[in-house]
Design an enzyme around this catalytic site. Sequence first.
Site, PDB file in Angstrom:
ATOM      1  N   TYR A 189      -5.046   2.905   1.389  1.00  0.00           N
ATOM      2  CA  TYR A 189      -6.069   1.958   0.923  1.00  0.00           C
ATOM      3  C   TYR A 189      -5.961   1.713  -0.580  1.00  0.00           C
ATOM      4  CZ  TYR A 189      -7.623   3.121   5.575  1.00  0.00           C
ATOM      5  OH  TYR A 189      -7.637   3.339   6.935  1.00  0.00           O
ATOM      6  N   HIS A 190      -4.720   1.582  -1.035  1.00  0.00           N
ATOM      7  CA  HIS A 190      -4.422   1.203  -2.412  1.00  0.00           C
ATOM      8  C   HIS A 190      -3.839  -0.212  -2.365  1.00  0.00           C
ATOM      9  CE1 HIS A 190      -3.709   5.802  -3.069  1.00  0.00           C
ATOM     10  NE2 HIS A 190      -4.995   5.503  -3.082  1.00  0.00           N
ATOM     11  N   HIS A 191      -4.651  -1.198  -2.666  1.00  0.00           N
ATOM     12  CA  HIS A 191      -4.251  -2.602  -2.487  1.00  0.00           C
ATOM     13  C   HIS A 191      -3.496  -3.092  -3.719  1.00  0.00           C
ATOM     14  CE1 HIS A 191      -8.240  -2.595  -0.059  1.00  0.00           C
ATOM     15  NE2 HIS A 191      -7.243  -2.089   0.653  1.00  0.00           N
ATOM     16  N   ASP A 221       0.862  -1.166   0.000  1.00  0.00           N
ATOM     17  CA  ASP A 221       0.000   0.000   0.000  1.00  0.00           C
ATOM     18  C   ASP A 221       0.905   1.224   0.000  1.00  0.00           C
ATOM     19  OD1 ASP A 221      -2.118   1.900   0.417  1.00  0.00           O
ATOM     20  OD2 ASP A 221      -3.267   0.343   1.430  1.00  0.00           O
ATOM     21  N   HIS A 222       0.315   2.365  -0.244  1.00  0.00           N
ATOM     22  CA  HIS A 222       1.046   3.614  -0.070  1.00  0.00           C
ATOM     23  C   HIS A 222       0.891   4.079   1.368  1.00  0.00           C
ATOM     24  CE1 HIS A 222       0.293   4.077  -4.589  1.00  0.00           C
ATOM     25  NE2 HIS A 222       1.579   3.811  -4.416  1.00  0.00           N
TER      26      HIS A 222
END
Length: 533
Positions: A469-471, A315-316
């Site tokens: 919340y970047h999977h 994730d970031h």
Amino acid sequence: MNGAAPTDDRTPVAEADVCIVGAGPAGSLVADRLASAGHRVVVLDAGLRFDPSERIRRQERAIRPYYDRPDVWDGDPERDAYSATGEWFYPLNHARVKGIGGSTLHWQGMVMRLHEADFNSGSERGAGPDWPIEYADLRPYYADAEAELGVSGADIPFGPPREEPHPMPAFPPSYSDSLFAAACDELGIAMHPVPNARNSESYDGRSECVGYGTCQPVCPSGAKYDGTVHAESAEAQGARVIDRARVTELEHGPNQVEAAVYVTPDGDEHRQEADAFVLAAGGVEIPRLLLLSESDHYPDGLANSSGLVGRYFMDHLFAGAGGRLDEPTRQNHVGFLTSESHQFYDDADEEFAPFKLEFFNYAGPSPVEMALSGDDWGDELLGRLREGYGNHVAVGALVEQLPREDSYIGLDPDRTDDLGNPVPDVHWNVGDRALRTIERVNDIQHGILETLGAEIEWTVGPEETGPAYHHMGTTRMSADPSEGVVDATLRTHDLDNCWIASSSVFPTGGAMNPTLTIAALALKAADSIEASL
């Protein structure tokens, strides 16, 4: 095929050419592209089909402190149950939407291209693997994706080469951007516009942004792009989009997927057969579905001969700082970012990760939030609003996390969802490179705020950081089948009729919001699928 209005019929489509699992931006783009080419397409999504006329009601829910973010888009804690057993707790449901449109229903809407070095991080930076494709391979698909989504933007001086301007002009800098600009000029930090998937003018039948300011989690006007645009376009061209169709297993032989097994709200189980299958349900649910589809052919999970399904979850990471000025800043008048800086991005190396700076337009509470969070009235409330609103400033950043094999999505052996299937276990681990970079970012952010004359009141540093919340990374792309799950065309190494369109295929994450790259890869995958049919 002729387009038809959505119905409650959730039975399988006969003689389907393509079955797509997931109706977010990736799945909807693939569906639209293949339906427009005359193919019989069916899309299965676990979530609801939300009524656009209810967006105002959802906006009202979003601004009331009583409701948490998942409540706005009807999150279901039993359906969406999960575990988090990594070194770092991962609050998966805080920013997850299941429904037609997917996470773009509540996303912020920033759409940057990855930089050229992001595709060659191993060879260029000495950190992580290289992608099996170059920026040049994805460049025409980036342009196609910007046209499909509708992007307002301008040239980024530190960005990768472009072939043409963005479809719409960039949004003008906000008032608070002008305050930051004075400090950044003094420090030699360049600010530039943010590419946004929201309309700065009318585009593709959708209105220009009208300034509700509630972009996360609701855009009532439809000026911000979401996946329903292409889901509805696909339906108009004959595709069938079925909501509340929860795919629980992919039936398969040794070389092909044969059917997607799904359950409808009435408890009935169906089998959707097709010639080709596309998994577009995101970086958590895709590996979960593959692991749930184990068999004698694939005892460790479908398409998992490499053993890497679910591995390399990334994730970031967020870094930020904020405070107050002794003057009005007009913060929270604009619900999205209009200025950022990629100036330091390509300084990344083995020790420090790439990052981008974000100049917030929404620091501090809005007047509505303040009014609804107190128990005072009349002059007392007005005095509190005058004293507490309007002088906040903040600078954020996204930082790359490198892929780690011990950061993964697995199946919880002890906990099940409401259908009795093991829930996803998010085992999230964060490396030292990202944490060192956050310290560096905080120093830059503090310098900007101090030069601005702000009193710094809070900092999100290495110990407080959390996910964007970047999977990403859980079915990664590779040239060597032993090192990943899909090839450069997004087709799985193990199955010749199954593609994955998702940020789950990213070998590395860079530090750019992933949706434009997801869209570009989805369009690339659509070309590959079209050629195979």
